[in-house]
Write an enzyme that holds these catalytic residues in place. Structure first.
Site, PDB file in Angstrom:
ATOM      1  N   GLY A   1       0.837  -1.196   0.000  1.00 55.26           N
ATOM      2  CA  GLY A   1       0.000   0.000   0.000  1.00 55.26           C
ATOM      3  C   GLY A   1       0.871   1.244   0.000  1.00 55.26           C
ATOM      4  O   GLY A   1       1.994   1.215   0.516  1.00 55.26           O
TER       5      GLY A   1
ATOM      6  N   GLN B   1       3.179   9.880   1.029  1.00 53.61           N
ATOM      7  CA  GLN B   1       4.503   9.272   1.157  1.00 53.61           C
ATOM      8  C   GLN B   1       5.423   9.622  -0.004  1.00 53.61           C
ATOM      9  O   GLN B   1       6.636   9.456   0.094  1.00 53.61           O
ATOM     10  CB  GLN B   1       4.376   7.744   1.258  1.00 53.61           C
ATOM     11  CG  GLN B   1       3.710   7.280   2.533  1.00 53.61           C
ATOM     12  CD  GLN B   1       3.512   5.782   2.518  1.00 53.61           C
ATOM     13  OE1 GLN B   1       2.515   5.289   2.040  1.00 53.61           O
ATOM     14  NE2 GLN B   1       4.483   5.040   3.031  1.00 53.61           N
TER      15      GLN B   1
ATOM     16  N   CYS C   1       5.940  -0.212   7.114  1.00 51.47           N
ATOM     17  CA  CYS C   1       5.616   0.969   6.307  1.00 51.47           C
ATOM     18  C   CYS C   1       6.811   1.314   5.429  1.00 51.47           C
ATOM     19  O   CYS C   1       7.945   1.299   5.902  1.00 51.47           O
ATOM     20  CB  CYS C   1       5.298   2.133   7.249  1.00 51.47           C
ATOM     21  SG  CYS C   1       4.911   3.660   6.390  1.00 51.47           S
ATOM     22  N   LEU C   2       6.542   1.656   4.171  1.00 55.62           N
ATOM     23  CA  LEU C   2       7.642   2.009   3.265  1.00 55.62           C
ATOM     24  C   LEU C   2       8.348   3.288   3.715  1.00 55.62           C
ATOM     25  O   LEU C   2       9.487   3.518   3.337  1.00 55.62           O
ATOM     26  CB  LEU C   2       7.120   2.163   1.827  1.00 55.62           C
ATOM     27  CG  LEU C   2       6.603   0.867   1.174  1.00 55.62           C
ATOM     28  CD1 LEU C   2       6.055   1.151  -0.212  1.00 55.62           C
ATOM     29  CD2 LEU C   2       7.698  -0.190   1.119  1.00 55.62           C
TER      30      LEU C   2
ATOM     31  N   HIS D   1      -4.222   2.132   7.981  1.00 57.90           N
ATOM     32  CA  HIS D   1      -2.822   2.576   7.987  1.00 57.90           C
ATOM     33  C   HIS D   1      -2.608   3.686   6.945  1.00 57.90           C
ATOM     34  O   HIS D   1      -2.008   4.722   7.235  1.00 57.90           O
ATOM     35  CB  HIS D   1      -1.927   1.357   7.692  1.00 57.90           C
ATOM     36  CG  HIS D   1      -0.479   1.665   7.529  1.00 57.90           C
ATOM     37  ND1 HIS D   1       0.483   1.203   8.409  1.00 57.90           N
ATOM     38  CD2 HIS D   1       0.201   2.388   6.588  1.00 57.90           C
ATOM     39  CE1 HIS D   1       1.674   1.643   8.015  1.00 57.90           C
ATOM     40  NE2 HIS D   1       1.537   2.356   6.912  1.00 57.90           N
ATOM     41  N   GLU D   2      -3.154   3.482   5.733  1.00 58.23           N
ATOM     42  CA  GLU D   2      -2.974   4.479   4.661  1.00 58.23           C
ATOM     43  C   GLU D   2      -3.770   5.756   4.942  1.00 58.23           C
ATOM     44  O   GLU D   2      -3.317   6.860   4.638  1.00 58.23           O
ATOM     45  CB  GLU D   2      -3.376   3.900   3.299  1.00 58.23           C
ATOM     46  CG  GLU D   2      -2.624   2.650   2.863  1.00 58.23           C
ATOM     47  CD  GLU D   2      -1.106   2.774   2.896  1.00 58.23           C
ATOM     48  OE1 GLU D   2      -0.591   3.891   2.770  1.00 58.23           O
ATOM     49  OE2 GLU D   2      -0.435   1.739   3.083  1.00 58.23           O
TER      50      GLU D   2
ATOM     51  N   HIS E   1      -1.814   8.060   6.960  1.00 56.60           N
ATOM     52  CA  HIS E   1      -0.846   8.853   6.184  1.00 56.60           C
ATOM     53  C   HIS E   1      -1.491  10.139   5.668  1.00 56.60           C
ATOM     54  O   HIS E   1      -0.892  11.211   5.711  1.00 56.60           O
ATOM     55  CB  HIS E   1      -0.323   8.062   4.981  1.00 56.60           C
ATOM     56  CG  HIS E   1       0.778   7.105   5.320  1.00 56.60           C
ATOM     57  ND1 HIS E   1       1.966   7.516   5.873  1.00 56.60           N
ATOM     58  CD2 HIS E   1       0.883   5.762   5.167  1.00 56.60           C
ATOM     59  CE1 HIS E   1       2.750   6.451   6.051  1.00 56.60           C
ATOM     60  NE2 HIS E   1       2.126   5.380   5.639  1.00 56.60           N
TER      61      HIS E   1
END
Ligand code: ZN
Length: 176
Positions: free
Chosen positions: A46, A51, A92-93, A134-135, A138
């Site tokens: 995702g 990000q 997480c990226l 989670h997204e 962000h």
């Protein structure tokens, strides 16, 4: 298509609140395509536009094993359908190499717009419920490490900074 640089914790730009998308234009479709390429390459499941330093309400995701089920959520709204929470190990990226458990509502309703500009709605549980929450965080300038203890967050920060320095060194070495 292009790979986009991913911001990493504790970059303050990750704290920006994303604005709603006003119209699903070709520019938005191109950004989504680039985000998919960046996410698949990372690899991740995702990615929120925040990000990659685009502060609009756009999320891409692919939870399939074969990476052939891309999902796009524009201007998403997520509502918990239960008070029950479930801990799930998240990564997480933007926080590379850190994994820890976060407890979130286990069932949610998602309302969003797709790349054709059409509204859709679905109920999610398991990984999709975890991932969309989670997204969504962000887009609201929040990271999963915010749920951890200050000590764990500090350790995560040190580890990510070390990792980023290492990655920069490697990039310089490759250029030579
Ligand atoms: Zn993330």
């Amino acid at each position: 298509m292009a790979l986009l640089p991913i911001l990493s914790f504790p970059d303050p730009r990750l704290r920006t609140i994303a604005k709603p998308v006003e119209a699903v234009t070709d520019e938005i479709r191109q950004l989504a395509a680039d985000m998919f390429e960046t996410m698949y390459k990372a690899p991740g499941i995702g990615l929120a536009a925040s990000q990659v330093d685009h502060h609009i309400q756009l999320i891409v995701m692919d939870l399939s094993e074969d990476k052939n089920q891309p999902m796009v959520f524009i201007n998403p709204k997520v509502t918990p359908l239960t008070l029950e929470t479930q801990p799930y190990e998240e990564g997480c990226l933007s926080v590379p190499q850190i994994y820890d458990k976060v407890a979130r509502p286990s069932r949610v309703k998602i309302e969003a717009i797709n790349l054709e500009g059409q509204a859709f709605e679905l109920e999610a549980d398991e990984l999709l419920a975890v991932c969309i929450q989670h997204e969504m965080d962000h887009l609201n300038g929040k990271l999963f490490v915010d749920y951890l203890s200050p000590l764990k967050r500090q350790r995560a920060r040190e580890k990510v900074e070390k990792f980023s320095r290492q990655r920069e060194k490697e990039a310089v070495a490759v250029k030579r």
